[in-house]
Design a protein around this motif. Structure first.
Motif, mmCIF file in Angstrom:
data_model
loop_
_atom_site.group_PDB
_atom_site.id
_atom_site.type_symbol
_atom_site.label_atom_id
_atom_site.label_comp_id
_atom_site.label_asym_id
_atom_site.label_seq_id
_atom_site.Cartn_x
_atom_site.Cartn_y
_atom_site.Cartn_z
ATOM 1 N N VAL A 92 0.834 -1.202 0.041
ATOM 2 C CA VAL A 92 0.057 0.080 -0.022
ATOM 3 C C VAL A 92 0.942 1.254 0.136
ATOM 4 O O VAL A 92 0.734 2.127 -0.671
ATOM 5 C CB VAL A 92 -0.941 0.068 1.206
ATOM 6 C CG1 VAL A 92 -1.750 1.470 1.361
ATOM 7 C CG2 VAL A 92 -1.870 -1.148 1.016
ATOM 8 N N GLY A 93 1.970 1.300 0.829
ATOM 9 C CA GLY A 93 2.768 2.403 0.849
ATOM 10 C C GLY A 93 3.449 2.609 -0.513
ATOM 11 O O GLY A 93 3.422 3.605 -0.776
ATOM 12 N N PHE A 139 1.001 4.239 -2.718
ATOM 13 C CA PHE A 139 0.826 5.571 -2.640
ATOM 14 C C PHE A 139 1.877 6.402 -2.915
ATOM 15 O O PHE A 139 1.913 7.438 -3.422
ATOM 16 C CB PHE A 139 0.612 6.075 -1.137
ATOM 17 C CG PHE A 139 -1.018 5.627 -0.840
ATOM 18 C CD1 PHE A 139 -1.986 6.053 -1.316
ATOM 19 C CD2 PHE A 139 -1.248 4.621 0.308
ATOM 20 C CE1 PHE A 139 -3.406 5.939 -1.433
ATOM 21 C CE2 PHE A 139 -2.571 4.210 0.605
ATOM 22 C CZ PHE A 139 -3.560 4.868 -0.100
ATOM 23 N N SER A 142 2.160 9.098 -5.608
ATOM 24 C CA SER A 142 2.608 10.605 -5.618
ATOM 25 C C SER A 142 3.611 11.028 -6.577
ATOM 26 O O SER A 142 3.431 12.100 -6.981
ATOM 27 C CB SER A 142 3.260 10.667 -4.128
ATOM 28 O OG SER A 142 2.304 10.428 -3.078
ATOM 29 N N ARG A 175 -7.567 11.085 -4.046
ATOM 30 C CA ARG A 175 -6.413 10.569 -3.145
ATOM 31 C C ARG A 175 -6.789 10.295 -1.761
ATOM 32 O O ARG A 175 -6.494 9.474 -1.178
ATOM 33 C CB ARG A 175 -5.341 11.388 -3.386
ATOM 34 C CG ARG A 175 -4.191 10.858 -2.704
ATOM 35 C CD ARG A 175 -2.666 11.636 -2.664
ATOM 36 N NE ARG A 175 -3.104 12.756 -1.999
ATOM 37 C CZ ARG A 175 -2.165 13.850 -1.702
ATOM 38 N NH1 ARG A 175 -0.887 13.727 -2.208
ATOM 39 N NH2 ARG A 175 -2.634 14.814 -1.014
ATOM 40 N N ASN A 176 -7.211 11.454 -1.105
ATOM 41 C CA ASN A 176 -7.571 11.306 0.416
ATOM 42 C C ASN A 176 -8.785 10.310 0.475
ATOM 43 O O ASN A 176 -8.483 9.590 1.571
ATOM 44 C CB ASN A 176 -8.029 12.726 0.892
ATOM 45 C CG ASN A 176 -6.776 13.907 0.703
ATOM 46 O OD1 ASN A 176 -5.623 13.590 0.610
ATOM 47 N ND2 ASN A 176 -7.282 14.936 0.665
ATOM 48 N N SER A 235 -9.169 7.718 -1.292
ATOM 49 C CA SER A 235 -8.390 6.346 -1.277
ATOM 50 C C SER A 235 -7.559 6.010 -0.343
ATOM 51 O O SER A 235 -7.901 4.940 0.274
ATOM 52 C CB SER A 235 -7.553 6.452 -2.617
ATOM 53 O OG SER A 235 -8.075 6.646 -3.918
ATOM 54 N N TYR A 236 -7.161 7.033 0.607
ATOM 55 C CA TYR A 236 -6.554 6.637 1.707
ATOM 56 C C TYR A 236 -7.542 6.145 2.743
ATOM 57 O O TYR A 236 -7.203 5.242 3.378
ATOM 58 C CB TYR A 236 -5.815 7.993 2.284
ATOM 59 C CG TYR A 236 -4.495 8.552 1.482
ATOM 60 C CD1 TYR A 236 -3.845 7.507 0.768
ATOM 61 C CD2 TYR A 236 -3.986 9.895 1.616
ATOM 62 C CE1 TYR A 236 -2.758 7.976 0.216
ATOM 63 C CE2 TYR A 236 -3.037 10.187 0.852
ATOM 64 C CZ TYR A 236 -2.175 9.363 0.191
ATOM 65 O OH TYR A 236 -1.218 9.680 -0.568
ATOM 66 N N SER A 249 -7.256 2.388 4.303
ATOM 67 C CA SER A 249 -6.940 2.111 5.426
ATOM 68 C C SER A 249 -8.315 1.126 6.249
ATOM 69 O O SER A 249 -8.054 0.331 7.048
ATOM 70 C CB SER A 249 -6.916 3.313 6.210
ATOM 71 O OG SER A 249 -6.000 4.000 5.641
#
Length: 599
Positions: free
Chosen positions: A27-28, A31, A35, A285-286, A288-289, A293
């Motif tokens: 996941v990191g 992202f 980015s 994006r937010n 999706s975060y 999570s």
């Protein structure tokens, strides 16, 4: 192994931890890559916007030059600028006004146009209120005293209408008298165009964002901007030096750019917030975060519940197995998981099979005990029976000595061969080498040649590499004996009787195999009798084997000592030949066969 003594529960928790780590890592990475891609998209969008702004600025310069050229060389403007007869001026004045209005309407960046004849001082202006600006610009550039210019240019200074609200930049365009299609180099004039910088900035601001900032910067001063700027924004615009870069205004990041054209003595600077270029991508994006999570938390909770659902019945089975081992119970309890029910049932069946096997083992041990008693009795009988062969060997040795005493050399050789044959037959191991068996065969042939009067010829082709290969004892002699006694019975006395013995080693399925083939050119075996012979060798019950007891004995010993990989192959053609081939693996199926002698 690092996990050798760990419990299943510990392994599951370690596996879940590793899975969670890799999930978070993936996941990191997602992202991170997102980015980077977002940053690339921002740069691409900004570069495209910067290219469009620069293209529009260049188009603006070219359009101003084209308008000046179109206006200056129109026939009516040529007339009112270079007229000789005043009547011509009055005739052309009205059409020239129309040309002027057309130019102003077609190019919104032009505020006013002024025509000035260097020779006679004639001038013509589209806006009399701007006449002061035109005169000042001509004076500052020294163009009021009849001075001519060779090329168009923009002024490097700025002008205003006295109120200091609207800054202007002036464009000077020289043109010549081309009336009547004649080019008069000594008759020239200047077309002066006044450009409104405020309007130009608004026209170039294609982003139209309320937070983007664009300004004309001259000698570190803001001449014109697209909106009212704060002190922080002004300082940020002043610090823009690179073509493409980034500046910070407060806590927000801006992408910046500067454009400098060789025609100007000033540069155009502007900056746009990154968030304005992204549009709704930041919001996506937010979201999706948050969604990822939540999914990760739910997935981890489901995994833990699944692990508990699996480990609880497994722990129950482990505890029951321990109780069975201690003798506290004989079976394990059923569990609720379907797959583990199969496991528990299998364990119970295994326990039942073990109990039955223990009962059979006790019965086998009882029978084995009785067999050992019988074997010991047979061994005592065998030791007793060895006395008779000992007497036979002594008698043969005495006969050989007498033959030597009376110089009966052939008889001595026969008795020596016969003694060696008896000793080999009675004392050889269960498995011998090919060289030992060949030596025994030679003793037998010496005896048979004396008996038959050398009526046959033996040809041996035995490579040295086959000498040490294991083989059955007394397996070649019976086959050769069959050739002598049965193969040559019906042969013509004048026919050369040949027995050929050859050996070689082959590789079958990665294992070394010894082949020994004994062939004769005797009468052969009829097809029907050959089939009966093969059937008798393959038969398990002890049927009548009047003509094949030797081959039957060899075939059974082959399977017993060397297993299913060994072969006894018979080929024959009646009236022509008979061939018997023996195939021996490199090792007997039980190494204990190499250790015991035949009794």
């Amino acid at each position: 192994m690092p996990f050798k003594n760990m419990s299943l529960k510990t392994l599951i928790y370690i596996s879940s931890g590793i899975m969670a780590f890799f999930l978070v890592f993936m996941v990191g990475m997602y992202f991170y890559i997102f980015s980077l891609e977002l940053e690339g998209q921002i740069q691409t969008s900004f570069e495209s916007l910067a290219d469009n702004i620069e293209t529009r600025l260049i188009e603006c310069v070219e359009s101003i030059n084209e308008s000046a050229k179109q206006y200056a060389y129109s026939s009516d403007i040529q007339t009112i600028t270079f007229f000789d007869n005043p009547e011509e001026y009055f005739i052309a004045a009205s059409p020239a006004e129309d040309v002027l209005n057309f130019i102003l309407d077609s190019n919104p960046n032009i505020s006013a146009i002024y025509i000035y004849n260097n020779k006679n001082g004639r001038n013509f202006s589209s806006d009399s209120s701007k006449r002061r600006i035109f005169s000042k610009a001509l004076e500052e550039h020294g163009l009021t005293g009849g001075k001519n210019i060779d090329a168009p240019f923009f002024s490097t200074s700025f002008y205003d209408d006295g109120l200091k609200i609207t800054p202007y930049v002036v464009y000077f365009y020289p043109f010549y008298n081309v009336r009547d299609r004649k080019f008069e180099r000594n008759e020239s004039a200047i077309c002066v165009i006044l450009c409104d910088l405020n309007h130009l900035i608004q026209w170039l601001d294609i982003d139209k964002s309320s937070r983007s900032a664009m300004a004309v910067l001259y000698e570190d001063s803001i001449v014109s901007s697209n909106r009212n700027l704060s002190e922080i924004e002004i300082n940020a615009l002043r610090n823009i030096t690179d073509s493409h870069g980034k500046v910070s205004v407060g806590n927000e990041k801006y992408l910046s750019n500067s454009i400098t054209l060789p025609q100007f003595g000033w540069k155009l600077v502007y900056m746009i917030p990154e968030k304005d270029l992204l549009g709704g991508i930041i919001r996506v994006r937010n979201i999706s975060y948050i969604l990822i999570s939540v999914v990760m938390v739910l997935l981890f909770a489901m995994m833990m519940q699944l692990f508990r659902f699996v480990t609880s019945p497994i722990q129950q089975i482990v505890n029951d197995v321990r109780r069975v081992r201690k003798g506290e119970c004989s079976r394990i309890r059923p569990v609720n998981v379907l797959e583990l029910q199969e496991l528990s049932n299998g364990i119970n069946l295994t326990l039942e099979s073990i109990e039955q096997a223990h009962a059979k083992e006790r019965e086998t041990q009882r029978k084995l005990y009785n067999a050992v008693i019988e074997q010991k009795q047979a061994l005592i009988y065998a030791y007793r029976s060895q006395i008779n062969p000992h007497f036979l060997f002594n008698t043969l040795e005495c006969m050989r000595s007498m033959a030597r005493h009376y110089n009966a050399i052939p008889l001595e050789k026969v008795i020596s061969s016969l003694s060696a044959m008896f000793r080999y037959s009675l004392r050889s191991n269960t498995v011998v080498t090919l060289s030992e068996e060949i030596e025994h065969l030679k003793n037998y042939l010496n005896f048979m040649k004396l008996r038959t009067g050398s009526s046959f010829e033996v040809r041996m082709f035995i490579p040295p590499e086959t000498f040490s290969h294991p083989i059955l004892p007394i397996c070649l002699q019976p086959i050769v004996e069959n050739s002598i006694t049965h193969g040559f019975t019906d042969s013509n006395g004048n026919h050369l009787k040949i027995i050929q013995i050859q050996s070689w080693i082959s590789d079958i399925s990665g294992e070394s195999m010894l082949h020994v083939r004994i062939s004769d050119n005797g009468c052969g075996i009829p097809e029907k009798k050959l089939k009966e012979l093969v059937a008798n060798m393959e038969s398990e019950n002890n049927v009548e084997k009047k003509y094949s007891i030797g081959l039957y004995n060899i075939a059974k010993r082959l399977k017993l000592v060397f297993g299913e990989q060994s072969r006894l192959i018979i080929n024959s053609r009646c009236g022509y030949y008979t061939s018997v081939e023996l195939v021996f693996p490199k090792h007997p199926r039980d190494t204990s066969f190499m250790e015991y002698e035949l009794l």
